[in-house]
Design an enzyme around this catalytic site. Structure first.
Site, mmCIF file in Angstrom:
data_model
loop_
_atom_site.group_PDB
_atom_site.id
_atom_site.type_symbol
_atom_site.label_atom_id
_atom_site.label_comp_id
_atom_site.label_asym_id
_atom_site.label_seq_id
_atom_site.Cartn_x
_atom_site.Cartn_y
_atom_site.Cartn_z
ATOM 1 N N SER A 199 0.861 -1.182 0.000
ATOM 2 C CA SER A 199 0.000 0.000 0.000
ATOM 3 C C SER A 199 0.901 1.236 0.000
ATOM 4 O O SER A 199 2.039 1.177 0.480
ATOM 5 C CB SER A 199 -0.855 -0.004 1.274
ATOM 6 O OG SER A 199 -1.483 1.243 1.453
ATOM 7 N N TYR A 208 -1.366 -0.915 10.591
ATOM 8 C CA TYR A 208 -1.537 -1.302 9.177
ATOM 9 C C TYR A 208 -0.393 -0.735 8.337
ATOM 10 O O TYR A 208 0.239 -1.448 7.546
ATOM 11 C CB TYR A 208 -2.880 -0.778 8.683
ATOM 12 C CG TYR A 208 -3.109 -0.963 7.200
ATOM 13 C CD1 TYR A 208 -3.420 -2.217 6.685
ATOM 14 C CD2 TYR A 208 -3.019 0.117 6.316
ATOM 15 C CE1 TYR A 208 -3.639 -2.389 5.310
ATOM 16 C CE2 TYR A 208 -3.229 -0.050 4.954
ATOM 17 C CZ TYR A 208 -3.540 -1.301 4.469
ATOM 18 O OH TYR A 208 -3.756 -1.476 3.107
HETATM 19 N N1 LIG Z 1 -8.843 -0.694 -0.024
HETATM 20 C C1 LIG Z 1 -7.791 0.113 0.039
HETATM 21 O O1 LIG Z 1 -7.904 1.341 0.194
HETATM 22 C C2 LIG Z 1 -6.395 -0.456 -0.104
HETATM 23 C C3 LIG Z 1 -5.346 0.426 -0.388
HETATM 24 C C4 LIG Z 1 -4.067 -0.091 -0.523
HETATM 25 C C5 LIG Z 1 -3.837 -1.435 -0.386
HETATM 26 N N2 LIG Z 1 -4.877 -2.274 -0.114
HETATM 27 C C6 LIG Z 1 -4.580 -3.692 0.056
HETATM 28 O O2 LIG Z 1 -5.282 -4.444 -0.904
HETATM 29 C C7 LIG Z 1 -5.495 -5.763 -0.409
HETATM 30 C C8 LIG Z 1 -6.942 -6.156 -0.622
HETATM 31 O O3 LIG Z 1 -7.769 -5.338 0.191
HETATM 32 P P1 LIG Z 1 -9.205 -4.836 -0.278
HETATM 33 O O4 LIG Z 1 -9.182 -3.380 -0.297
HETATM 34 O O5 LIG Z 1 -9.638 -5.574 -1.478
HETATM 35 O O6 LIG Z 1 -10.073 -5.258 1.005
HETATM 36 P P2 LIG Z 1 -11.218 -6.333 1.205
HETATM 37 O O7 LIG Z 1 -12.303 -6.164 0.212
HETATM 38 O O8 LIG Z 1 -11.548 -6.251 2.642
HETATM 39 O O9 LIG Z 1 -10.494 -7.715 0.872
HETATM 40 C C9 LIG Z 1 -9.596 -8.334 1.745
HETATM 41 C C10 LIG Z 1 -9.439 -9.779 1.312
HETATM 42 O O10 LIG Z 1 -8.481 -10.404 2.185
HETATM 43 C C11 LIG Z 1 -9.045 -11.613 2.673
HETATM 44 N N3 LIG Z 1 -8.545 -11.914 4.004
HETATM 45 C C12 LIG Z 1 -8.504 -11.104 5.077
HETATM 46 N N4 LIG Z 1 -8.038 -11.770 6.150
HETATM 47 C C13 LIG Z 1 -7.795 -13.029 5.733
HETATM 48 C C14 LIG Z 1 -7.332 -14.202 6.384
HETATM 49 N N5 LIG Z 1 -7.003 -14.217 7.683
HETATM 50 N N6 LIG Z 1 -7.202 -15.331 5.661
HETATM 51 C C15 LIG Z 1 -7.542 -15.343 4.343
HETATM 52 N N7 LIG Z 1 -7.967 -14.276 3.667
HETATM 53 C C16 LIG Z 1 -8.114 -13.130 4.364
HETATM 54 C C17 LIG Z 1 -10.555 -11.363 2.707
HETATM 55 O O11 LIG Z 1 -11.244 -12.597 2.602
HETATM 56 P P3 LIG Z 1 -12.058 -13.337 3.772
HETATM 57 O O12 LIG Z 1 -12.633 -12.265 4.667
HETATM 58 O O13 LIG Z 1 -13.069 -14.123 3.026
HETATM 59 O O14 LIG Z 1 -11.041 -14.195 4.438
HETATM 60 C C18 LIG Z 1 -10.740 -10.554 1.429
HETATM 61 O O15 LIG Z 1 -10.878 -11.409 0.327
HETATM 62 C C19 LIG Z 1 -5.067 -5.748 1.061
HETATM 63 O O16 LIG Z 1 -3.783 -6.294 1.202
HETATM 64 C C20 LIG Z 1 -5.038 -4.267 1.384
HETATM 65 O O17 LIG Z 1 -4.158 -3.966 2.431
HETATM 66 C C21 LIG Z 1 -6.156 -1.823 0.021
#
Ligand SMILES: NC(=O)c1ccc[n+]([C@@H]2O[C@H](COP(=O)([O-])OP(=O)(O)OC[C@H]3O[C@@H](n4cnc5c(N)ncnc54)[C@H](OP(=O)(O)O)[C@@H]3O)[C@@H](O)[C@H]2O)c1
Length: 268
Positions: free
Chosen positions: A146, A159
């Site tokens: 990120s 985070y």
């Molecule tokens: N959204 C933002 O603003 C942003 C910005 C920069 C980077 N990111 C990064 O992008 C990535 C995806 O995030 P997102 O924004 O798409 O959020 P999201 O919609 O909440 O997705 C997170 C994913 O991670 C999985 N996950 C979480 N804990 C887990 C565990 N213990 N075991 C297995 N799977 C797990 C969740 O699946 P389950 O709940 O089904 O397990 C879900 O599929 C993350 O690494 C996040 O840090 C996000």
């Protein structure tokens, strides 16, 4: 270095049950015709995605339900993914956040963030590097970090620190690789509109969020073109260059005000 050719190859995507991972899985299937191994905890979401992609994109999908914060589960995901030796690429995307005052973050919650965002990712990366960094093996690994890993983010302190780890870890490992046909990419988005940010605490920040389809497209491009480090969105990239010239304390101070305002409004 030759670009990755994903057509008809097997690609692992963790965290594919929602958000960025789910959208990358959809684009990998529809636009690149990759076969997918999708992993996360929510079996229903993964099975629904499998049915959708097998029907409408005509590719094969394997589902692995696993809690990646548990090292043995992370090991199982990789063992099942590399069995048969035809894994071609992996996107370690699963991650969790906490938005609020760090002193209000319960210890269990902190440990869970650390285990999911750092321990699980390192555990899987260790096995993947052993598998891919061999003469004659072609492929790519992308770690989803990120922009919050580039500078300290107040109210997302833990985070932000986990993502700083992932960025440093992925970039350092990239330079340890011995197989010229294998690459490690660190993908570092700014805010994206996903479940992670679908919370009233983020309301004041919603104008900055990138559509998930755009972030996913740029992430896949970064993987295929074997980028070392990649920030999606021109404005984010410009902002990132600009911020390198400013003191971290100054950036942190400015962000602190904006984030606190958003948090306070959500609590009113
Ligand atoms: N959204 C933002 O603003 C942003 C910005 C920069 C980077 N990111 C990064 O992008 C990535 C995806 O995030 P997102 O924004 O798409 O959020 P999201 O919609 O909440 O997705 C997170 C994913 O991670 C999985 N996950 C979480 N804990 C887990 C565990 N213990 N075991 C297995 N799977 C797990 C969740 O699946 P389950 O709940 O089904 O397990 C879900 O599929 C993350 O690494 C996040 O840090 C996000």
């Amino acid at each position: 270095m030759k670009h990755l050719q994903l057509n008809n190859k097997w690609v692992l995507v963790t965290g594919a049950s929602s958000g960025l991972g789910q959208e990358m899985a959809r684009q990998l299937a529809h636009l690149h015709k990759a076969n997918l191994i999708i992993a996360a905890r929510r079996a229903d979401n993964l099975n629904q995605l499998k049915a959708e992609l097998e029907k409408y994109a005509g590719i094969q999908v394997k589902v692995i339900v696993a809690d990646l914060s548990i090292p043995e589960e992370a090991d199982r995901v990789i063992a099942e993914s590399i069995a048969g030796n035809n894994l071609y690429a992996a996107i370690l995307n699963a991650g969790v956040t906490y938005f609020g005052r760090h002193t209000e973050l319960a210890w269990d919650n902190f440990e869970s963030i650390l285990k999911t965002n750092v321990i699980g990712v390192v555990r899987m990366t260790n096995s993947l590097v052993k598998y891919f960094d061999e003469p004659g093996t072609e492929g790519g690994l992308m770690l989803v970090s990120s922009m919050a890993g580039f500078f300290p983010v107040p109210y997302q302190a833990a985070y932000s620190a986990t993502k700083a780890f992932i960025t440093a870890f992925g970039n350092a490992l990239h330079n340890e690789l011995t197989n010229p046909a294998f690459s490690i990419t660190v993908f570092a988005p700014g805010g994206i509109a996903t479940e992670m940010t679908d919370n009233s605490k983020f309301n004041e920040l919603k104008g900055w969020l990138m559509p998930v389809s755009v972030a996913a497209k740029e992430g896949i491009h970064a993987l295929i073109t074997r980028k070392y480090s990649y920030v999606p969105g021109l404005l984010n990239r410009i902002g990132n260059v600009f911020m390198n010239f400013l003191p971290s304390k100054f950036i942190g101070g400015k962000m602190s005000k904006v984030y606190l305002k958003s948090l306070t409004k959500a609590q009113q």
